[in-house]
Design a protein around this motif. Structure first.
Motif, PDB file in Angstrom:
ATOM      1  N   GLU A   1       5.936   6.183  14.309  1.00 32.33           N
ATOM      2  CA  GLU A   1       6.663   5.468  15.585  1.00 32.33           C
ATOM      3  C   GLU A   1       7.942   4.742  15.229  1.00 32.33           C
ATOM      4  OE1 GLU A   1       6.955   4.233  19.366  1.00 32.33           O
ATOM      5  OE2 GLU A   1       5.674   5.625  18.770  1.00 32.33           O
ATOM      6  N   VAL A   2       8.022   4.169  14.139  1.00 32.39           N
ATOM      7  CA  VAL A   2       9.236   3.445  13.829  1.00 32.39           C
ATOM      8  C   VAL A   2      10.144   4.419  13.133  1.00 32.39           C
ATOM      9  CG1 VAL A   2       8.220   1.289  13.816  1.00 32.39           C
ATOM     10  CG2 VAL A   2       8.466   2.686  11.642  1.00 32.39           C
ATOM     11  N   GLY A   3      10.022   5.666  13.032  1.00 31.60           N
ATOM     12  CA  GLY A   3      10.925   6.244  12.241  1.00 31.60           C
ATOM     13  C   GLY A   3      11.111   6.568  10.949  1.00 31.60           C
ATOM     14  N   ARG A   4       9.953   6.030  10.254  1.00 34.19           N
ATOM     15  CA  ARG A   4       9.745   5.914   8.823  1.00 34.19           C
ATOM     16  C   ARG A   4       8.681   6.604   8.230  1.00 34.19           C
ATOM     17  NH1 ARG A   4      12.427   1.996   6.148  1.00 34.19           N
ATOM     18  NH2 ARG A   4      12.020   3.303   4.477  1.00 34.19           N
ATOM     19  N   ALA A   5       8.410   7.781   8.538  1.00 34.13           N
ATOM     20  CA  ALA A   5       7.029   8.357   8.330  1.00 34.13           C
ATOM     21  C   ALA A   5       6.770   8.848   6.905  1.00 34.13           C
ATOM     22  CB  ALA A   5       7.142   9.965   9.123  1.00 34.13           C
ATOM     23  N   GLU A   6       7.888   8.600   6.184  1.00 28.46           N
ATOM     24  CA  GLU A   6       7.561   8.893   4.773  1.00 28.46           C
ATOM     25  C   GLU A   6       6.979   7.813   3.957  1.00 28.46           C
ATOM     26  OE1 GLU A   6      11.580   6.390   5.344  1.00 28.46           O
ATOM     27  OE2 GLU A   6      10.490   8.101   6.191  1.00 28.46           O
ATOM     28  N   LEU A   7       7.294   6.548   4.700  1.00 36.07           N
ATOM     29  CA  LEU A   7       6.470   5.442   4.066  1.00 36.07           C
ATOM     30  C   LEU A   7       4.801   5.590   3.914  1.00 36.07           C
ATOM     31  CD1 LEU A   7       8.329   2.321   5.745  1.00 36.07           C
ATOM     32  CD2 LEU A   7       8.339   3.142   3.368  1.00 36.07           C
ATOM     33  N   ALA A   8       4.399   6.583   4.661  1.00 37.57           N
ATOM     34  CA  ALA A   8       2.857   6.784   4.903  1.00 37.57           C
ATOM     35  C   ALA A   8       2.502   7.386   3.383  1.00 37.57           C
ATOM     36  CB  ALA A   8       2.475   7.693   5.983  1.00 37.57           C
ATOM     37  N   ALA A   9       3.349   8.149   2.943  1.00 37.86           N
ATOM     38  CA  ALA A   9       3.331   8.661   1.433  1.00 37.86           C
ATOM     39  C   ALA A   9       3.798   7.958   0.257  1.00 37.86           C
ATOM     40  CB  ALA A   9       3.795  10.147   1.404  1.00 37.86           C
ATOM     41  N   ASP A  10       4.283   6.729   0.677  1.00 38.43           N
ATOM     42  CA  ASP A  10       4.536   5.786  -0.383  1.00 38.43           C
ATOM     43  C   ASP A  10       3.377   5.400  -1.237  1.00 38.43           C
ATOM     44  OD1 ASP A  10       5.272   3.097  -1.774  1.00 38.43           O
ATOM     45  OD2 ASP A  10       7.450   3.438  -0.587  1.00 38.43           O
ATOM     46  N   PRO A  11       3.439   5.385  -2.731  1.00 40.31           N
ATOM     47  CA  PRO A  11       2.249   4.832  -3.512  1.00 40.31           C
ATOM     48  C   PRO A  11       1.771   3.610  -3.089  1.00 40.31           C
ATOM     49  CG  PRO A  11       3.908   6.013  -4.697  1.00 40.31           C
ATOM     50  CD  PRO A  11       4.675   5.816  -3.563  1.00 40.31           C
ATOM     51  N   ARG A  12       2.710   2.695  -2.515  1.00 36.00           N
ATOM     52  CA  ARG A  12       2.252   1.404  -2.383  1.00 36.00           C
ATOM     53  C   ARG A  12       1.584   1.208  -1.279  1.00 36.00           C
ATOM     54  NH1 ARG A  12       8.103  -1.267  -1.519  1.00 36.00           N
ATOM     55  NH2 ARG A  12       8.474   0.712  -0.223  1.00 36.00           N
ATOM     56  N   PHE A  13       1.479   2.117  -0.137  1.00 37.48           N
ATOM     57  CA  PHE A  13       1.007   1.963   1.017  1.00 37.48           C
ATOM     58  C   PHE A  13       0.042   3.129   1.421  1.00 37.48           C
ATOM     59  CE2 PHE A  13       5.405   0.567   2.012  1.00 37.48           C
ATOM     60  CZ  PHE A  13       5.174  -0.927   1.378  1.00 37.48           C
ATOM     61  N   ALA A  14      -0.159   4.340   0.706  1.00 33.15           N
ATOM     62  CA  ALA A  14      -0.869   5.478   0.818  1.00 33.15           C
ATOM     63  C   ALA A  14      -2.357   5.136   0.956  1.00 33.15           C
ATOM     64  CB  ALA A  14      -0.826   6.315  -0.556  1.00 33.15           C
ATOM     65  N   ASP A  15      -3.046   4.161   0.703  1.00 35.10           N
ATOM     66  CA  ASP A  15      -4.415   3.967   0.838  1.00 35.10           C
ATOM     67  C   ASP A  15      -4.596   2.513   0.946  1.00 35.10           C
ATOM     68  OD1 ASP A  15      -4.898   3.201  -1.824  1.00 35.10           O
ATOM     69  OD2 ASP A  15      -5.202   5.305  -2.531  1.00 35.10           O
ATOM     70  N   MET A  16      -5.683   2.089   1.314  1.00 31.49           N
ATOM     71  CA  MET A  16      -6.506   0.739   1.466  1.00 31.49           C
ATOM     72  C   MET A  16      -6.294  -0.186   0.203  1.00 31.49           C
ATOM     73  SD  MET A  16      -7.728  -1.444   3.594  1.00 31.49           S
ATOM     74  CE  MET A  16      -8.716  -0.447   4.870  1.00 31.49           C
TER      75      MET A  16
END
Length: 403
Positions: free
Chosen positions: A266-281
Motif C-alpha cells: 500500500e505504501v509502495g514498499r512491497a520489497e520490505l515484506a521480504a526484508d529479513p528483518r520483517f519477513a516473519d513474526m
C-alpha cells in the motif's frame, strides 16, 4: 429501587452477602448481580467510602459508587455490636455466597472464620478478597490499587516502555482482580452444584496481578535455564502507540505476515515484506523498534480518514482514538444498549449506567440503580425471618440502620 431479577437469569436464586468495600469486591459482586444473583451489600454505619468518591447529586451516592453497585440492596449492620453480628449470622443462614475483604484474624473475631462458617453453613461459598495470600510473608498487609500496580510489575512495564515510572490511569489492579474474583466464585458455585458442599475461595490481588502480567512478559524466564530476559518486546516497544497521521492519530495493527505484506504494498514498499528483518513474526519481534519506526513514518503521510479507508480496503485492523467523551455518543455502543438510564433516589434524577456488555440469549438485563445507604435494611431483614419487633429493636439500638 429494589432489583428485579428475571427468573431466566443464569444466577437466579443465588443469594450473595457482600461485606466488601471500595472497588475490588464491589466490582466482582456487581457482575454477579448483573448475571442475576440477589446481592445484599452489608455496610457499616458510615457506608462504603466510594459513596463519597466523585461528583454527586445526593449525599452518599457519588459517581464512583454508582459505577460499582447497581443491582444490589443495601443493609446497614454495625458488626461492632453483638446484635449486628447476630443479625448477619441469620442472613448467612439463607445465603449461597459470602464475600469479604476482611483480614482472617478480624474475621474470626466476628465469628466468620473459615472453620466456623464451614461448620455452621456447609453449603456456603466463602470468598476472601484480599491483597496477599495467606501463607506468605505479606499476608495481612493492606493493599490498594496503586500498591498492587507497583508490586505486580505494571509500573515496571510502563517504565520500560516510556522511561518513567507511572501508574496506569485506571484502577486496573482492582478491576482485574474483581473479574477473577467473580469467575472464581462462579467456579465454586459450580463445584457446589456437583458436590453439594460449599468451601472457601481465596483471591489475592498481588498474586492475581502478577500472574496476569507474566502471561506474555515472563518471556525468556519461562525456561530453565532462561532463554532471555523478562518482557515481550513488541508490547514494550516505545514506538507501540497510536500513530500520528497527517491530521490526528490512528490505532493500526498489522500483525500477520499477510497484513504486513499488504501494508508495505500500500505504501509502495512491497520489497520490505521480504526484508529479513520483517519477513516473519520472530524477525519482526526482534526488530520491532525499526518496524514501528517505519510504520510511524508512513502513517504520517496521510489523513486519518484516508488511512481508515485504506485499512478497510486491505483488511488491516484500524480505528480512531476515542476520548472518554466520545464513548458516550459512540454509535455502536448506543446501538447495542451499553448505556442505560434509571432513576436514583430523591434529588438524583436519572443516572447513566454502563453495562458489562454481556448478553444471555440475546438479552441484557435491565439495571436497578445503586442503593442509598441502608435503603433495604428493613426489607431484607423481614424477608429473612426477622419480626417487626426485632427489626425495630435493631434500629433503635443502632445495630442496624434504615435509610
Amino acid at each position: 429501587m429494589q432489583p428485579s431479577i428475571p427468573a431466566g437469569s443464569p444466577l437466579h436464586g443465588i443469594r450473595v452477602i457482600d461485606l466488601s468495600s471500595v472497588m475490588f469486591g464491589p466490582y466482582a459482586s456487581q457482575y454477579l448481580g448483573d448475571f442475576g444473583a440477589e446481592v445484599i451489600k452489608v455496610e457499616a454505619p458510615a457506608g462504603d467510602s466510594t459513596r463519597r468518591t466523585g461528583p454527586a447529586a445526593e449525599a452518599d451516592l457519588a459517581s464512583c459508587f454508582i459505577g460499582l453497585n447497581r443491582n444490589k440492596r443495601s443493609v446497614v449492620l454495625d458488626l461492632k455490636q453483638a446484635a449486628g453480628r447476630a443479625a448477619l449470622q441469620r442472613l448467612l443462614a439463607g445465603a449461597d455466597v459470602l464475600m469479604h475483604n476482611i483480614r482472617p484474624q478480624k474475621l474470626a473475631a466476628l465469628g466468620l472464620g473459615a472453620e466456623q462458617l464451614r461448620e455452621r453453613y456447609p453449603r456456603l461459598v466463602c470468598a476472601s478478597l484480599n491483597g496477599f495470600g495467606e501463607g506468605g510473608p505479606y499476608a495481612g498487609q493492606p493493599a490498594y490499587d496503586d500498591i498492587i500496580q507497583g508490586m505486580s510489575g505494571l509500573v515496571d512495564l510502563v517504565q520500560r516502555q516510556t522511561g518513567e515510572s507511572r501508574y496506569l490511569p485506571t484502577a486496573a489492579a482492582d478491576k482485574i482482580a474483581g473479574l477473577v474474583a467473580a469467575q472464581a466464585i462462579l467456579a465454586a458455585l459450580l463445584g457446589r452444584a456437583q458436590s453439594g458442599q460449599g468451601g472457601t475461595v481465596e483471591v489475592p490481588m498481588f498474586e492475581v496481578l502478577s500472574s496476569f502480567n507474566l502471561v506474555e512478559h515472563l518471556g525468556g524466564a519461562t525456561f530453565t535455564p532462561a532463554r532471555g530476559g523478562t518482557g515481550y518486546a513488541r508490547v514494550l516497544s516505545g514506538d507501540r502507540r497510536p500513530y500520528r497521521t497527517h491530521d490526528g492519530h490512528l490505532c493500526v495493527m498489522p500483525y500477520t505476515d499477510q497484513h504486513w505484506a499488504r501494508f508495505f504494498a500500500e505504501v509502495g514498499r512491497a520489497e520490505l515484506a521480504a526484508d529479513p528483518r520483517f519477513a516473519d513474526m520472530d524477525a519482526r519481534t526482534r526488530h520491532i523498534d525499526e518496524l514501528y519506526g517505519l510504520l510511524a513514518e508512513f502513517l504520517a503521510q496521510r489523513s486519518t480518514a484516508e488511512w481508515l479507508a485504506a485499512c478497510a480496503r486491505i483488511d488491516i485492523p484500524a480505528a480512531r482514538v476515542n476520548s472518554l467523551d466520545d464513548l458516550l455518543v459512540d454509535p455502536h455502543l448506543n446501538a447495542v444498549g451499553l448505556f442505560q438510564a434509571c432513576p436514583a433516589g430523591a434529588g438524583q434524577g436519572r443516572v447513566r449506567l454502563a453495562a458489562s456488555g454481556v448478553r444471555f440469549d440475546g438479552e441484557q438485563r435491565t439495571f436497578s440503580a445503586p442503593p442509598r445507604l441502608g435503603e433495604h435494611t428493613r426489607e431484607v431483614l423481614a424477608s429473612n425471618g426477622f419480626s417487626a419487633e426485632e427489626i425495630d429493636g435493631l434500629l433503635a439500638s443502632g445495630a442496624a440502620r434504615q435509610a
